[in-house]
Design an enzyme around this catalytic site. Structure first.
Site, mmCIF file in Angstrom:
data_model
loop_
_atom_site.group_PDB
_atom_site.id
_atom_site.type_symbol
_atom_site.label_atom_id
_atom_site.label_comp_id
_atom_site.label_asym_id
_atom_site.label_seq_id
_atom_site.Cartn_x
_atom_site.Cartn_y
_atom_site.Cartn_z
ATOM 1 N N HIS A 111 0.374 -8.287 -22.456
ATOM 2 C CA HIS A 111 -0.473 -7.312 -23.164
ATOM 3 C C HIS A 111 -0.598 -7.579 -24.672
ATOM 4 O O HIS A 111 -1.689 -7.531 -25.230
ATOM 5 C CB HIS A 111 0.071 -5.892 -22.977
ATOM 6 C CG HIS A 111 0.411 -5.553 -21.555
ATOM 7 N ND1 HIS A 111 -0.371 -5.930 -20.499
ATOM 8 C CD2 HIS A 111 1.450 -4.861 -21.018
ATOM 9 C CE1 HIS A 111 0.180 -5.491 -19.367
ATOM 10 N NE2 HIS A 111 1.283 -4.844 -19.664
ATOM 11 N N LYS A 138 10.582 0.349 -25.760
ATOM 12 C CA LYS A 138 10.772 1.552 -24.945
ATOM 13 C C LYS A 138 11.611 2.550 -25.724
ATOM 14 O O LYS A 138 12.325 2.184 -26.648
ATOM 15 C CB LYS A 138 11.465 1.187 -23.637
ATOM 16 C CG LYS A 138 10.606 0.264 -22.774
ATOM 17 C CD LYS A 138 10.794 0.517 -21.305
ATOM 18 C CE LYS A 138 9.895 -0.360 -20.465
ATOM 19 N NZ LYS A 138 8.566 0.210 -20.244
ATOM 20 N N LYS A 164 0.911 -8.361 -12.326
ATOM 21 C CA LYS A 164 1.984 -9.025 -13.052
ATOM 22 C C LYS A 164 3.321 -8.657 -12.414
ATOM 23 O O LYS A 164 3.368 -7.655 -11.712
ATOM 24 C CB LYS A 164 1.948 -8.650 -14.528
ATOM 25 C CG LYS A 164 2.296 -7.183 -14.812
ATOM 26 C CD LYS A 164 2.342 -6.927 -16.275
ATOM 27 C CE LYS A 164 3.699 -7.174 -16.842
ATOM 28 N NZ LYS A 164 4.501 -5.964 -17.016
ATOM 29 N N ASP A 187 -4.198 -7.921 -16.090
ATOM 30 C CA ASP A 187 -3.467 -7.457 -17.269
ATOM 31 C C ASP A 187 -4.139 -6.130 -17.574
ATOM 32 O O ASP A 187 -5.258 -6.101 -18.103
ATOM 33 C CB ASP A 187 -3.629 -8.420 -18.449
ATOM 34 C CG ASP A 187 -2.827 -7.954 -19.648
ATOM 35 O OD1 ASP A 187 -2.844 -6.737 -19.936
ATOM 36 O OD2 ASP A 187 -2.172 -8.782 -20.306
ATOM 37 N N HIS A 188 -3.480 -5.035 -17.204
ATOM 38 C CA HIS A 188 -4.219 -3.772 -17.224
ATOM 39 C C HIS A 188 -4.653 -3.361 -18.641
ATOM 40 O O HIS A 188 -5.557 -2.556 -18.793
ATOM 41 C CB HIS A 188 -3.454 -2.650 -16.507
ATOM 42 C CG HIS A 188 -2.340 -2.053 -17.307
ATOM 43 N ND1 HIS A 188 -1.142 -2.678 -17.491
ATOM 44 C CD2 HIS A 188 -2.244 -0.882 -17.971
ATOM 45 C CE1 HIS A 188 -0.349 -1.923 -18.239
ATOM 46 N NE2 HIS A 188 -0.999 -0.815 -18.547
ATOM 47 N N ALA A 219 -0.034 1.517 -5.963
ATOM 48 C CA ALA A 219 -1.142 1.883 -5.083
ATOM 49 C C ALA A 219 -1.379 3.388 -5.147
ATOM 50 O O ALA A 219 -2.509 3.848 -5.305
ATOM 51 C CB ALA A 219 -0.840 1.437 -3.659
ATOM 52 N N GLY A 272 3.420 1.492 -2.012
ATOM 53 C CA GLY A 272 4.133 1.422 -3.289
ATOM 54 C C GLY A 272 3.563 2.362 -4.341
ATOM 55 O O GLY A 272 2.515 2.994 -4.161
ATOM 56 N N ASP A 273 4.289 2.368 -5.448
ATOM 57 C CA ASP A 273 3.980 3.266 -6.531
ATOM 58 C C ASP A 273 2.626 2.985 -7.189
ATOM 59 O O ASP A 273 1.844 3.895 -7.459
ATOM 60 C CB ASP A 273 5.106 3.054 -7.561
ATOM 61 C CG ASP A 273 5.224 4.231 -8.453
ATOM 62 O OD1 ASP A 273 5.124 5.351 -7.938
ATOM 63 O OD2 ASP A 273 5.405 4.015 -9.676
ATOM 64 N N LYS A 286 -8.442 -1.425 -20.589
ATOM 65 C CA LYS A 286 -8.469 -0.206 -21.419
ATOM 66 C C LYS A 286 -9.732 -0.188 -22.269
ATOM 67 O O LYS A 286 -10.129 -1.207 -22.832
ATOM 68 C CB LYS A 286 -7.226 -0.163 -22.328
ATOM 69 C CG LYS A 286 -5.932 0.077 -21.551
ATOM 70 C CD LYS A 286 -4.765 0.275 -22.496
ATOM 71 C CE LYS A 286 -3.444 0.266 -21.757
ATOM 72 N NZ LYS A 286 -3.123 1.484 -21.048
ATOM 73 N N ALA A 306 0.799 -1.225 0.000
ATOM 74 C CA ALA A 306 0.000 0.000 0.000
ATOM 75 C C ALA A 306 0.831 1.275 0.000
ATOM 76 O O ALA A 306 0.289 2.362 -0.204
ATOM 77 C CB ALA A 306 -0.933 -0.005 1.216
ATOM 78 N N ASP A 317 7.941 -8.497 -20.374
ATOM 79 C CA ASP A 317 7.258 -7.339 -19.797
ATOM 80 C C ASP A 317 5.991 -6.965 -20.589
ATOM 81 O O ASP A 317 4.995 -6.545 -20.008
ATOM 82 C CB ASP A 317 8.240 -6.152 -19.789
ATOM 83 C CG ASP A 317 7.698 -4.949 -19.034
ATOM 84 O OD1 ASP A 317 7.205 -5.144 -17.908
ATOM 85 O OD2 ASP A 317 7.757 -3.827 -19.568
HETATM 86 C C1 BG6 Z 1 3.479 -2.507 -17.916
HETATM 87 C C2 BG6 Z 1 4.945 -2.701 -18.138
HETATM 88 O O1 BG6 Z 1 2.831 -3.734 -17.801
HETATM 89 O O2 BG6 Z 1 2.931 -1.786 -19.007
HETATM 90 C C3 BG6 Z 1 5.656 -1.374 -18.333
HETATM 91 O O3 BG6 Z 1 5.503 -3.376 -17.039
HETATM 92 C C4 BG6 Z 1 4.989 -0.582 -19.415
HETATM 93 O O4 BG6 Z 1 7.026 -1.560 -18.631
HETATM 94 C C5 BG6 Z 1 3.490 -0.496 -19.188
HETATM 95 O O5 BG6 Z 1 5.550 0.712 -19.404
HETATM 96 C C6 BG6 Z 1 2.787 0.150 -20.364
HETATM 97 O O6 BG6 Z 1 1.467 0.410 -20.004
HETATM 98 P P1 BG6 Z 1 0.638 1.574 -20.694
HETATM 99 O O7 BG6 Z 1 -0.721 1.475 -20.093
HETATM 100 O O8 BG6 Z 1 1.344 2.861 -20.369
HETATM 101 O O9 BG6 Z 1 0.682 1.281 -22.162
#
Ligand code: BG6
Length: 500
Positions: A243, A343, A151, A180-181, A21, A18-19, A185, A16, A238
């Protein structure tokens, strides 16, 4: 979708301070609270190692919400639901104290014994925490219990299996919400709707009419402070394992018989089972890796990956991956799904380009060029929308064709930005809807696909590294990957919704 309307729960956030959170979870919970999607009957226990009083913790909640959201009228009321527990993840006494606190809050807020455990901390603790939650009785509840887990879910198939076994001693598969964020989206969720709610796309959505699909997720940021993690991960683990493969699965899956969690996940799993395994020497034909060198972006000089903090000065870690995925089933045989992610690229953009095959006979001409193929572009971020690239008559006396674009920019509810992925995922978890979380079978199949690639990459040093300058769209090898098939990457910058 397996939902119930009961959004009452005690949420325990491990990590809690951490970044994640601070940047995502607290502001997202606040937005849900503000929209009355979180009933008054909720409480949060922040769990982390460092000692903090409840007051200090509540202050950090207010700070995090205030830095993310402009209008925060109900912040005091919101923060009053937060409590703090200073925790030692290996010590049963610490879990006992946490349990007492949880029981007390459960009574005070009438939470019906519902519990969500959110693991937002270093992955090596995921397994031990899950085991302790069970052995120390925190999962003995009268209501529901759910585990939300960030993850990386393992480092490869072997470690993912081990982690899964540990988790499954305390939670059943349908109680596990693997984040898996990207699945939260707005426009990733829109892929299904675009495909299955329109009569015009689905009949064309196959190898008879689509020549190739390109999924790009480029970032301008470098590895930042995450060198230690990233050195062991690289772009393949990563971004690709999760994703990128998830987006491909949504693009390629068959229409589910129903829009429920089980059916959608089962169709995605079938796609992953049809994914052609690439191994050994073949990898060089299907994949290209890259690592950023020095460069400039927006007139700013940027260091090479090897100069970043916590990075080996002769690192072999890839910060860029391009690949050709083949789905060997009836619908997709012969259609390449190209993916690329990296990146320190030229622009921050996630886009999907579906390129349709050329018409059999070209009756029209365009000055200095051939007719453009039809493209359907799904803009995932930063702008959200859909563009359909067509050809139409150039206005005037001739019969010349010219490319045109039909454009839809998604402005979200009330014209504001669409909800942050974490807001939607937290809400789904509260309601018990696991559709936009990854099932173990998906995780396992993705790892078994990427493990074969890492096995080769980790054992062969890429002497060309660094092979792309910061601020560019990746190494030449990524372009050659498509050129060998007679294609090229559609430039993501020219495809912007706003440019149309
Ligand atoms: C994360 C990765 O899962 O997704 C990061 O660990 C990456 O390295 C990020 O920057 C990208 O997410 P978004 O939502 O900014 O595309």
């Amino acid at each position: 979708m397996n939902q119930n309307d009961n959004q009452t729960a005690l949420i325990m956030i491990f990590g809690a301070t951490g970044d994640l959170a601070k940047r995502k979870l607290f502001p997202s919970l606040y937005r849900l609270f503000e929209k009355n999607k979180l009933s008054d009957k909720f409480a949060v226990i922040g769990v982390a190692r460092r000692p903090l009083t409840n007051e200090e913790f509540q202050q950090s909640i207010k700070d995090s919400v205030e830095s993310a959201i402009e209008k925060e009228d109900r912040i005091e009321e919101f923060a009053s639901h937060f409590y703090y527990h200073s925790h030692d993840v290996t010590d049963s006494d610490s879990y006992a104290a946490l349990k007492n606190m949880a029981n007390e809050l459960d009574n005070r807020y009438e939470l019906n014994g519902n519990r969500i455990f959110y693991l937002a901390m270093a992955p090596e603790f995921f397994g031990p925490i899950a085991l302790h939650l069970k052995s120390d009785g925190l999962t003995d509840v009268t209501g529901f219990k759910r585990l939300v887990i960030e993850k990386p879910f393992g480092h490869d198939l072997e470690s993912a299996k081990e982690l899964n076994n540990q988790i499954r001693t305390a939670f059943s598969e349908d109680e596990v919400y693997r984040i898996d964020h990207y699945l939260g989206k707005e426009m990733v969720q829109n892929i299904e709707v675009i495909r299955f709610a329109n009569a015009i796309f689905e009949p064309l959505w196959n190898n008879r009419f689509i020549s190739n699909i390109q999924v790009t997720s480029s970032e301008t940021l470098g590895v930042e402070e995450r060198g230690r993690y990233y050195e062991k991960s690289g772009a393949l683990r990563d971004m690709v394992q999760n994703h990128m493969i998830q987006m491909v699965a949504l693009l390629a899956m068959e229409p589910p018989i129903r829009l429920n969690t089980e059916e959608i996940r089962s169709e995605k799993v079938k796609v992953l089972r049809a994914l052609r395994p690439i191994e050994g020497e073949e990898i060089h034909k299907y994949f290209a890796r890259g690592q950023y060198g020095e460069g400039t972006l927006n007139n700013q000089s940027l260091p090479a990956y090897r100069q970043e903090t916590m990075v080996d000065p002769s690192s072999n870690t890839e910060t860029f991956v391009a690949g050709k995925l083949m789905i060997d089933n009836f619908r997709w045989a012969g259609v390449p799904f190209y993916i690329r992610t990296g990146k320190r690229m030229e622009t921050k953009s996630t886009k999907i380009v579906i390129q349709f095959k050329d018409i059999p006979m070209n009756l029209y001409y365009q000055t200095e060029q051939q007719l453009k193929p039809n493209l359907l572009v799904i803009h995932i971020q930063p702008e959200e929308g859909i563009t359909l690239h067509l050809n139409a008559k150039r206005a005037g006396t001739g019969m010349e064709a010219t490319p045109i674009k039909l454009n839809y920019a998604n402005k979200g509810i009330d014209g504001l930005n669409t909800p942050e992925a974490y807001e939607k995922l937290l809400y789904d978890c509260m309601r018990g809807d696991a559709t936009n979380f990854t099932h173990w079978d998906e995780v396992a199949l993705s790892w078994s696909f990427t493990d074969k690639i890492s096995a080769v990459w980790e054992n062969t040093k890429d002497e060309s590294f660094p092979n792309y300058a910061s601020g560019t769209m990746g190494p030449k090898a990524a372009d050659e990957l498509l050129e060998q098939d007679g294609f090229f990457w559609w430039p993501v910058t020219n495809l912007d919704v706003d440019n149309c």
